[in-house]
Motif scaffolding. Sequence first.
Motif, PDB file in Angstrom:
ATOM      1  N   ARG A 186       0.811  -1.217   0.000  1.00 63.33           N
ATOM      2  CA  ARG A 186       0.000   0.000   0.000  1.00 63.33           C
ATOM      3  C   ARG A 186       0.843   1.265   0.000  1.00 63.33           C
ATOM      4  N   PHE A 187       2.166   1.111   0.093  1.00 69.32           N
ATOM      5  CA  PHE A 187       3.052   2.282   0.102  1.00 69.32           C
ATOM      6  C   PHE A 187       2.875   3.100  -1.168  1.00 69.32           C
ATOM      7  N   SER A 188       2.955   4.396  -1.020  1.00 68.66           N
ATOM      8  CA  SER A 188       3.050   5.278  -2.183  1.00 68.66           C
ATOM      9  C   SER A 188       4.442   5.144  -2.785  1.00 68.66           C
ATOM     10  N   THR A 189       4.534   5.317  -4.095  1.00 61.74           N
ATOM     11  CA  THR A 189       5.845   5.253  -4.769  1.00 61.74           C
ATOM     12  C   THR A 189       6.602   6.577  -4.661  1.00 61.74           C
ATOM     13  N   GLU A 190       6.088   7.491  -3.869  1.00 57.96           N
ATOM     14  CA  GLU A 190       6.740   8.787  -3.689  1.00 57.96           C
ATOM     15  C   GLU A 190       8.187   8.595  -3.226  1.00 57.96           C
ATOM     16  N   GLY A 191       9.092   9.260  -3.869  1.00 56.54           N
ATOM     17  CA  GLY A 191      10.504   9.163  -3.527  1.00 56.54           C
ATOM     18  C   GLY A 191      11.276   8.217  -4.429  1.00 56.54           C
ATOM     19  N   LEU A 192      10.577   7.294  -5.076  1.00 55.84           N
ATOM     20  CA  LEU A 192      11.274   6.379  -5.976  1.00 55.84           C
ATOM     21  C   LEU A 192      11.730   7.088  -7.250  1.00 55.84           C
ATOM     22  N   GLU A 252      11.235   3.346 -14.892  1.00 53.56           N
ATOM     23  CA  GLU A 252      10.731   4.715 -15.032  1.00 53.56           C
ATOM     24  C   GLU A 252       9.207   4.688 -15.138  1.00 53.56           C
ATOM     25  N   LYS A 253       8.717   3.828 -15.996  1.00 56.10           N
ATOM     26  CA  LYS A 253       7.280   3.700 -16.218  1.00 56.10           C
ATOM     27  C   LYS A 253       6.567   3.224 -14.963  1.00 56.10           C
ATOM     28  N   ALA A 254       7.135   2.229 -14.309  1.00 56.14           N
ATOM     29  CA  ALA A 254       6.490   1.631 -13.132  1.00 56.14           C
ATOM     30  C   ALA A 254       6.417   2.613 -11.966  1.00 56.14           C
ATOM     31  N   TYR A 255       7.542   3.237 -11.634  1.00 59.76           N
ATOM     32  CA  TYR A 255       7.593   4.039 -10.408  1.00 59.76           C
ATOM     33  C   TYR A 255       7.142   5.480 -10.582  1.00 59.76           C
ATOM     34  N   ARG A 256       7.245   6.024 -11.776  1.00 61.20           N
ATOM     35  CA  ARG A 256       6.836   7.415 -11.973  1.00 61.20           C
ATOM     36  C   ARG A 256       5.352   7.540 -12.330  1.00 61.20           C
ATOM     37  N   GLU A 257       4.772   6.483 -12.901  1.00 57.95           N
ATOM     38  CA  GLU A 257       3.406   6.599 -13.403  1.00 57.95           C
ATOM     39  C   GLU A 257       2.365   5.864 -12.565  1.00 57.95           C
ATOM     40  N   HIS A 258       2.800   5.165 -11.508  1.00 58.92           N
ATOM     41  CA  HIS A 258       1.848   4.381 -10.719  1.00 58.92           C
ATOM     42  C   HIS A 258       2.009   4.684  -9.240  1.00 58.92           C
ATOM     43  N   ARG A 259       0.877   4.749  -8.552  1.00 57.29           N
ATOM     44  CA  ARG A 259       0.853   5.301  -7.198  1.00 57.29           C
ATOM     45  C   ARG A 259       1.289   4.338  -6.104  1.00 57.29           C
ATOM     46  N   SER A 260       0.884   3.090  -6.165  1.00 60.39           N
ATOM     47  CA  SER A 260       1.209   2.166  -5.083  1.00 60.39           C
ATOM     48  C   SER A 260       2.356   1.250  -5.484  1.00 60.39           C
TER      49      SER A 260
END
Length: 526
Positions: free
Chosen positions: A173-179, A194-202
């Motif tokens: 459930r963590f946000s990808t913020e910071g990745l 890039e696609k996974a961590y920048r474009e998706h929230r969890s």
Amino acid sequence: MIATSQYTVQHVPLPQTQQFGQLFLDFLAQKEWLAPLHGHYPSVFNFEKQIALKQGFSSDSRNTLTQVLREQYANITVSPEVSNNIEALLQPNTFTITTGHQLNIFTGPLYFIYKIVTVINVSQKLSEQFPQYNFVPVYWAATEDHDAAEINHFNLFGKKYEWTTAQTGAVGRFSTEGLGDLLDTLPERFELFEKAYREHRSLSEATCIFINELFGNQGLVMLDADHAAFKKALRPVMQQDIFEQLTQKQTATAQTLLEANGHKPQIHIREINFFYLDKNVRERIVKDGETYRTLNTDLVWTTAQMAELIENSPEKLSPNVSLRPVYQELILPNLSYTGGAAEVAYWLQLKPVFDALHLPYPILLPRNFVLFITAANAKKISKLELSQDDIWRDEASLKQQYLAEVGAEFSAEIIQKQIQQLFEQLGTQAAQADKTLQDFVKAEAARTEKIVEGIEKRVRKAEEKKHETAINQIISLKQKLFPNGGLQERSENFLNYYANNPLFIKQLLETIDPFRIEFHVLTESI
């Protein structure tokens, strides 16, 4: 030894590597005393017996599984192979081949990739052997795990990269913020992440993205079991574990058997094996007198309130490591579980729980173990005239072996024996003149032996200095193959190889035999 266009493949018996515990080796050796703690042995033909055990998996459970997977993949462009596998799960002749792992960022250590390669290859081989059935490889994502420190880093090109986050609770459930900031520090851009961590929230959704990109064409299905529809099936187990201590009581027999044969249990079974799960919270539930409470919170329940929570909000409860296998087998038409040596060890504690619940126990199929030797390292091995067996030896014995081969190994053992004999003669003769001289002679003998030991050390040091370049090359090679003295697959990330060879995973799939439970040493063609 098998030769392919990319690699030479050598299979090394696992005991020979000296990297595995005795319990795991006993399992592979099919020791008779272990028989009560596992089901069918992992061979192709035993899967037909396992299919017979799992035939009773209900159509309602299949419907729930398929509906949840459709929901989880709704915002992802999936391959036809994945889509077909999800829909095939509705059919009574479809079964899953499962592995599980934490949501390590950037896939974490190499062995995560090897786990998935194993289940994909097993599914393929079973499809060939039993064409009347469908076999779906599944990655069970440990989204409910709360140990962020275990998943927040990875090693790339010899450097550790770490995601700093203050988030708590279930990591899926963590946000990808910071990745995104972490991506900016990498030496190269990897579009996959890039696609996974920048474009998706969890973190769960982002992981599904790159898993689908890497393995979608092989039909791998990722499952996030943190879902209310799945937890309903776990309610009877919740009741029996929390109110009757089923898990602890049943595993006591397994623990006794393990200890009687000289093995410590891999995991600690608690009185209650569930966590309370909510936003930013995953904390253990404990019994406190006549009530139940959640550690590190103010939450307290009476027995009636806990029963109500289980009945109406089972999604608020999360199984620990000892009941996650039970949860998996309840919601999947599963035939086998693939894990490493430590995972096999803790599954062996749980067979009595499955028996008490009248739940089929899956085949335990160890993942493939792989050592990858690059062309550059293969050249070094050849230059240093090391054999494939030599690379498993420790640095000290390798150094000693090299010095012996070049005729530089110095030993004063024979000289010490001669000195001992001489002083024994001296002691005998001296005693004839004066018995008190015996102690003097013994002291002089000890002093002389120490002098010789000192000479021996100096000569060895001089020989090592003389051959310093070659010895340093051996030690450097050993450290490259076994980083920090451990297995390569537990330290390095797959990007170390994938970045320069986009066919790396494809070649692994084509090269590794999932039913050959040995160490696969893949040497890149020079």
